[in-house]
Structure formats: structure tokens, C-alpha cells
Design a protein around this motif. Structure first.
Motif, PDB file in Angstrom:
ATOM      1  N   LEU A 108       0.796  -1.234  -0.071  1.00  0.00           N
ATOM      2  CA  LEU A 108      -0.165   0.419   0.147  1.00  0.00           C
ATOM      3  C   LEU A 108       0.949   1.271  -0.445  1.00  0.00           C
ATOM      4  O   LEU A 108       0.354   1.872  -0.346  1.00  0.00           O
ATOM      5  CB  LEU A 108      -1.373   0.012   0.834  1.00  0.00           C
ATOM      6  CG  LEU A 108      -2.226  -1.164   1.360  1.00  0.00           C
ATOM      7  CD1 LEU A 108      -2.766  -1.354   2.290  1.00  0.00           C
ATOM      8  CD2 LEU A 108      -2.953  -0.419   0.127  1.00  0.00           C
ATOM      9  N   SER A 109       1.903   1.704   0.776  1.00  0.00           N
ATOM     10  CA  SER A 109       3.162   2.497   0.439  1.00  0.00           C
ATOM     11  C   SER A 109       3.511   2.653  -1.036  1.00  0.00           C
ATOM     12  O   SER A 109       3.693   3.160  -1.373  1.00  0.00           O
ATOM     13  CB  SER A 109       4.139   1.845   1.655  1.00  0.00           C
ATOM     14  OG  SER A 109       4.734   1.298   0.969  1.00  0.00           O
ATOM     15  N   ASP A 110       3.958   1.815  -1.775  1.00  0.00           N
ATOM     16  CA  ASP A 110       4.130   2.055  -3.227  1.00  0.00           C
ATOM     17  C   ASP A 110       3.009   2.325  -4.052  1.00  0.00           C
ATOM     18  O   ASP A 110       3.294   3.455  -4.590  1.00  0.00           O
ATOM     19  CB  ASP A 110       4.114   0.249  -4.318  1.00  0.00           C
ATOM     20  CG  ASP A 110       6.025  -0.334  -3.209  1.00  0.00           C
ATOM     21  OD1 ASP A 110       6.501   0.044  -2.652  1.00  0.00           O
ATOM     22  OD2 ASP A 110       5.229  -1.645  -3.424  1.00  0.00           O
ATOM     23  N   GLN A 111       1.207   2.626  -3.073  1.00  0.00           N
ATOM     24  CA  GLN A 111      -0.009   3.162  -3.797  1.00  0.00           C
ATOM     25  C   GLN A 111       0.209   4.480  -3.125  1.00  0.00           C
ATOM     26  O   GLN A 111      -0.059   5.794  -4.155  1.00  0.00           O
ATOM     27  CB  GLN A 111      -0.629   2.632  -3.912  1.00  0.00           C
ATOM     28  CG  GLN A 111      -1.944   3.064  -4.843  1.00  0.00           C
ATOM     29  CD  GLN A 111      -3.103   2.284  -4.154  1.00  0.00           C
ATOM     30  OE1 GLN A 111      -3.654   0.876  -4.553  1.00  0.00           O
ATOM     31  NE2 GLN A 111      -4.384   2.816  -5.144  1.00  0.00           N
ATOM     32  N   TYR A 112      -0.279   4.805  -2.387  1.00  0.00           N
ATOM     33  CA  TYR A 112      -0.246   5.487  -1.784  1.00  0.00           C
ATOM     34  C   TYR A 112       0.920   6.666  -0.891  1.00  0.00           C
ATOM     35  O   TYR A 112       0.630   8.050  -0.565  1.00  0.00           O
ATOM     36  CB  TYR A 112      -0.963   5.575  -0.506  1.00  0.00           C
ATOM     37  CG  TYR A 112      -2.596   5.170  -0.551  1.00  0.00           C
ATOM     38  CD1 TYR A 112      -3.277   5.623  -2.035  1.00  0.00           C
ATOM     39  CD2 TYR A 112      -2.700   3.762  -0.586  1.00  0.00           C
ATOM     40  CE1 TYR A 112      -4.678   5.068  -1.902  1.00  0.00           C
ATOM     41  CE2 TYR A 112      -3.769   3.263  -1.430  1.00  0.00           C
ATOM     42  CZ  TYR A 112      -4.859   3.746  -1.975  1.00  0.00           C
ATOM     43  OH  TYR A 112      -6.139   3.200  -2.112  1.00  0.00           O
ATOM     44  N   GLY A 113       1.728   5.939  -0.387  1.00  0.00           N
ATOM     45  CA  GLY A 113       3.318   7.109  -0.138  1.00  0.00           C
ATOM     46  C   GLY A 113       3.919   6.066   1.420  1.00  0.00           C
ATOM     47  O   GLY A 113       2.831   5.997   1.725  1.00  0.00           O
TER      48      GLY A 113
ATOM     49  N   PRO B 182       1.944   8.756   4.673  1.00  0.00           N
ATOM     50  CA  PRO B 182       0.697   7.994   4.987  1.00  0.00           C
ATOM     51  C   PRO B 182       0.131   6.502   5.874  1.00  0.00           C
ATOM     52  O   PRO B 182      -0.360   6.702   6.867  1.00  0.00           O
ATOM     53  CB  PRO B 182      -0.244   8.077   3.895  1.00  0.00           C
ATOM     54  CG  PRO B 182       0.156   8.916   2.668  1.00  0.00           C
ATOM     55  CD  PRO B 182       2.293   9.316   2.352  1.00  0.00           C
ATOM     56  N   MET B 183       1.066   5.445   5.110  1.00  0.00           N
ATOM     57  CA  MET B 183       1.710   4.575   5.992  1.00  0.00           C
ATOM     58  C   MET B 183       1.842   4.063   7.340  1.00  0.00           C
ATOM     59  O   MET B 183       0.615   3.561   8.039  1.00  0.00           O
ATOM     60  CB  MET B 183       1.798   3.306   4.977  1.00  0.00           C
ATOM     61  CG  MET B 183       1.272   3.086   3.286  1.00  0.00           C
ATOM     62  SD  MET B 183      -0.716   2.623   4.262  1.00  0.00           S
ATOM     63  CE  MET B 183      -1.708   3.907   3.773  1.00  0.00           C
TER      64      MET B 183
ATOM     65  N   GLU C 167       8.162  13.381   1.946  1.00  0.00           N
ATOM     66  CA  GLU C 167       7.653  11.571   1.544  1.00  0.00           C
ATOM     67  C   GLU C 167       8.819  11.610   0.164  1.00  0.00           C
ATOM     68  O   GLU C 167       8.968  12.554  -0.732  1.00  0.00           O
ATOM     69  CB  GLU C 167       6.032  12.294   0.656  1.00  0.00           C
ATOM     70  CG  GLU C 167       5.908  10.816  -0.415  1.00  0.00           C
ATOM     71  CD  GLU C 167       5.626   9.887   0.426  1.00  0.00           C
ATOM     72  OE1 GLU C 167       6.763   9.145  -0.064  1.00  0.00           O
ATOM     73  OE2 GLU C 167       5.112   9.982   1.360  1.00  0.00           O
TER      74      GLU C 167
ATOM     75  N   PRO D  80       5.300  10.464  -7.920  1.00  0.00           N
ATOM     76  CA  PRO D  80       3.898  10.557  -7.980  1.00  0.00           C
ATOM     77  C   PRO D  80       4.370   9.488  -9.283  1.00  0.00           C
ATOM     78  O   PRO D  80       3.483   8.291  -9.523  1.00  0.00           O
ATOM     79  CB  PRO D  80       3.830  11.460  -7.770  1.00  0.00           C
ATOM     80  CG  PRO D  80       3.911  12.630  -7.544  1.00  0.00           C
ATOM     81  CD  PRO D  80       5.454  12.433  -6.867  1.00  0.00           C
TER      82      PRO D  80
ATOM     83  N   LYS E 149       5.003   5.526  -8.574  1.00  0.00           N
ATOM     84  CA  LYS E 149       3.767   4.647  -7.338  1.00  0.00           C
ATOM     85  C   LYS E 149       2.837   4.103  -8.349  1.00  0.00           C
ATOM     86  O   LYS E 149       2.530   4.052  -9.373  1.00  0.00           O
ATOM     87  CB  LYS E 149       2.112   6.130  -7.503  1.00  0.00           C
ATOM     88  CG  LYS E 149       2.776   6.640  -6.166  1.00  0.00           C
ATOM     89  CD  LYS E 149       1.995   7.545  -5.543  1.00  0.00           C
ATOM     90  CE  LYS E 149       2.165   8.916  -5.146  1.00  0.00           C
ATOM     91  NZ  LYS E 149       0.720   9.526  -3.835  1.00  0.00           N
TER      92      LYS E 149
ATOM     93  N   LYS F 269      -0.056   0.836  -8.283  1.00  0.00           N
ATOM     94  CA  LYS F 269      -1.423   0.643  -7.347  1.00  0.00           C
ATOM     95  C   LYS F 269      -1.445  -1.312  -7.700  1.00  0.00           C
ATOM     96  O   LYS F 269      -1.052  -1.616  -8.064  1.00  0.00           O
ATOM     97  CB  LYS F 269      -2.301   0.690  -9.280  1.00  0.00           C
ATOM     98  CG  LYS F 269      -4.065   0.522  -7.972  1.00  0.00           C
ATOM     99  CD  LYS F 269      -4.782   0.875  -9.219  1.00  0.00           C
ATOM    100  CE  LYS F 269      -6.045   0.353  -8.779  1.00  0.00           C
ATOM    101  NZ  LYS F 269      -7.704   1.166  -9.778  1.00  0.00           N
TER     102      LYS F 269
END
Length: 409
Positions: free
Chosen positions: A77-82, A85-86, A196, A200, A203, A205
Motif C-alpha cells: 500500500l505504501s507503493d500506491q499511497y506513499g 500515510p502508511m 515524502e 508520484p 507509484k 497501484k
């Protein structure tokens, strides 16, 4: 599938002290949450109405189950949202879990809280490595990781003693409150000072299909599978010690006041060998070093079993000496096992690391619970478990070597 190791770094600067300290703190809060609580295990058991040492071991083993489960989600999920946030999500889960532990009326709720703590803390450990990988590569990355490791190893040395001091002056709940305060301070520090690191355009998904494809790719490499299994076996045998050390030293030997210092001495043995491995691995190779250490690890445990079979516990200094040399071997095993397992799957490093950690954890926790159930009046079952897991690991290494030679030919 993209690989962060192929991406340009965010910074060409030399790693600064604050960055190293921040990453080390993210990883070290995991060890703090485990080791600081060890002296308080009997007190927690009395409060929740469960004084069985076998059940109390779950306070330690279940947090590892959470660590294994959590990285399956936080890493991808960190690969998608950064990254940031994780980490924030991990702090939130850890905070909720800590209050569950504080208010736990029984063993079941306490265990649930510890699992959730592990899930939350898995983000800190996983994302810290990802951030370092995003920002640095080559010698600089190695330098950062070495300093982070040095800081991380210090935590098991001081955490039990710190927990004992708090317990002597306050109560076991205070330890959880201190965890929460430290987590809040770390959150603020991370929020204010860390940028961060995932751009972008890089990233990825997250999807179930990409995860399944990554898992299928990982299982094509026999050496990766072999050393993932070995990591689970060895970690499981060590978890028996970690979850039962308080019972052995305090209940069997009556050394409650000395327990934090004995625990610290044994932690130093692992740290010493970890640094020694770093200086020797280029000369002897990680496969040779890890195999030799695995054989030594197994033989030391077997020697203890042969010497003290069906006898009371030996003098505590004899026990500590055996454990010291046993754990000295671990410094040549853990890091090398992980490196060997990851070597063929650099192209799927993120998912591969998550699956590797998950599988090894799923193997280790039942092993620790099963062997730990036999620890009552003596430490002998601990060494029986260490010997069995060690020799099984050595056998798997030999089989994987033979398969590799056949494939090469």
C-alpha cells in the motif's frame, strides 16, 4: 513491475545524523514495545487473572504474528499511497491497540491488543527500510543501514532494565502509557522533518493480481523458498527464548532483579556477531558463513541437551554461557538468510520481502507456542527446540545446495 532499486535516489547528500536517528527510532519502537514489557509479564498476568507462564508467552509471540500480517498490507500500500500515510496509519493502529491492552479484562483481549500492536508497528519497520531505499543506494545506503542497525541493537540491551525501573516505581500500565507518549513524539518528529520519498510517477497501484503474480514468481526460486522456511524455523526457536526468558530467569532461577541485565548481556552477543558478520561476509561469503553458523547453533543446543537431559537446571552462569554462544551464531544467520532469500528476486523486492516476512512469521509463531508449552520446571525444552530447528535448517540448506548444483549442471 517496477523496482525501487532501479529508481533514482531523492538525495545525493551524505546521510545526516537526524535522518539516521529518525529511521532508527521508527524501527526501534518495535523492539521497545516487546522488550520493555518483559519484566512486567507476571504483573499483567495477575491483573487479567491469568498466571499460567505458558499463556503469558502469548504476550510476546502474538505481537510477532501481527508484525508478519501487517507487512503484507503496509508494504504494497505504501507503493500506491506513499510512505508517510502508511506510517501515520501504523501509529493510529498502534495507539488503538495500546488502549485495548490497557483496558483488557482477560487474556483473550490482551492477546488481541498485542496482535494489533504488531500490525501497527509493522508499518514502522517496513516503511523505514523503504524510505532508506528511496533516498540512498550503494555505499550510502549500506552506511545508513549499519548505523540504524547499531541503534536498533541497543534497544534490547536497555529496554528490559527501563521496564524494570518503571515497574518498581509505578505499575505495568505506565509502560504502555510511555509507549504511547514516545509514539506521539515520534509521530510529530516524523511529520515535521521527513519528506515524502515516493515520487508520484513511481507509484504502483496495488492489486490482488499483482500480488499473486509476485508470489508465483517468488516460488519459482528454490533457494528463496528454502531460506524463507529456514528463517521461520530459526526465528521460531528464538521466539521460544524471547517469550519464556522471564519465566526461566525469574521463576525457575528466582533472579527477578538480575533478569534485565542477563537479557542485556545475551542481546549484546547477537549485536557483536552481527557487526562481525559485516566484516567477514565479503571474505567468506554469506552462504558459507550462515551454514557454518547454523551447524554451530545446532551443535551447541544438542550439547546442552546431552549434558543436562533429565536433570535440574544447571548453574545460571552455565545456562547464560550456552545461550551466549547460541545467540552469537544468530548474528551470522538472520541477516545472511534474508539476503540469500532475496537475492534471486530483486526484480520483485517489495512484494517478495513482504511474502518472505509473512511466511517466516507464520512458521515461527506456532513453533514458538508449541515448544514453549513444554517449558515448566527446566530450560531443557528450549534447547531441544533450538537443536531440532537448527538441524532441520542445516538439512534444508544442504538440499537447496544440491538442487542448485543440479540446475547449474
Amino acid at each position: 513491475m517496477q523496482n525501487f532499486q532501479d529508481k533514482p535516489t531523492l538525495s545525493a547528500d551524505k546521510p545526516n545524523f537526524e535522518f539516521i536517528a529518525l529511521m532508527a527510532s521508527l524501527m526501534s519502537i518495535v523492539a521497545l514495545a516487546i522488550d520493555m514489557l518483559l519484566p512486567a509479564i507476571p504483573n499483567i498476568g495477575e491483573t487479567i487473572g491469568n498466571t499460567n507462564p505458558k499463556d503469558s508467552q502469548l504476550f510476546v509471540t502474538m505481537i510477532f504474528l501481527g508484525l508478519g500480517l501487517g507487512q503484507l498490507f503496509f508494504g504494497p500500500l505504501s507503493d500506491q499511497y506513499g510512505r508517510k500515510p502508511m506510517v501515520y496509519a501504523g501509529f493510529v493502529v498502534f495507539g488503538i491497540a495500546s488502549f485495548i491492552c490497557l483496558l483488557a479484562p482477560n487474556l483473550e483481549v490482551m492477546v488481541m491488543g498485542r496482535i494489533l500492536q504488531g500490525i501497527g508497528l509493522s508499518s514502522h519497520r517496513t516503511i523505514a527500510i523503504s524510505i532508506i531505499r528511496d533516498m540512498y543506494k550503494g555505499d550510502y545506503m549500506a552506511r545508513v543501514m549499519s548505523f540504524v542497525t547499531a541503534f536498533f541493537i541497543l534497544v534490547p540491551v536497555v529496554a528490559p532494565a527501563l521496564g524494570k525501573v518503571i515497574l518498581d516505581n509505578f505499575n505495568w500500565q505506565t509502560i504502555f502509557y510511555i509507549h504511547l507518549v514516545l509514539a506521539a513524539l515520534l509521530w510529530i518528529w516524523f511529520w515535521k522533518r521527513q519528506v515524502e520519498t515516493l515520487k508520484p510517477e513511481y507509484k504502483i497501484k496495488f492489486s490482488l493480481s499483482s500480488f499473486i503474480e509476485g508470489a508465483q514468481e517468488m516460488f519459482r526460486y528454490s533457494e528463496t523458498v528454502a531460506f524463507t522456511l529456514i528463517s521461520g524455523l530459526v526465528t521460531g526457536s528464538f521466539l521460544v527464548y524471547l517469550s519464556s526468558a522471564q519465566h526461566i530467569f525469574e521463576d525457575q532461577y528466582g533472579l527477578r532483579d538480575a533478569f534485565p541485565y542477563l537479557f542485556a548481556a545475551l542481546a549484546i552477543s547477537i549485536g557483536t556477531s552481527t557487526f562481525t558478520n559485516g566484516t567477514m561476509v565479503l571474505r567468506f561469503g554469506m552462504r558459507n558463513l550462515s551454514f557454518a553458523a547454523t551447524l554451530a547453533f545446532s551443535c551447541i543446543a544438542l550439547l546442552y541437551v546431552l549434558l543436562f537431559w533429565n536433570t535440574p537446571n544447571p548453574n545460571v552462569m552455565i545456562l547464560v554461557a550456552f545461550l551466549f554462544f547460541q545467540f552469537f551464531c544468530l548474528g551470522f544467520m538472520w541477516g545472511n538468510f534474508r539476503s540469500i532469500a532475496m537475492e534471486p528476486i530483486g526484480h520483485i523486492a517489495g512484494i517478495g520481502a513482504a511474502i518472505n516476512g509473512f511466511i517466516s512469521t507464520i512458521i515461527s509463531v506456532p513453533i514458538a507456542s508449541w515448544i514453549g508449552s513444554y517449558l515448566e520446571d527446566t530450560a531443557l525444552p528450549l534447547f531441544v527446540g533450538l537443536a531440532i530447528c537448527g538441524f532441520l535448517s542445516a538439512g534444508i540448506i544442504l538440499i537447496s545446495r544440491r538442487k542448485k548444483r543440479v540446475v547449474t549442471v
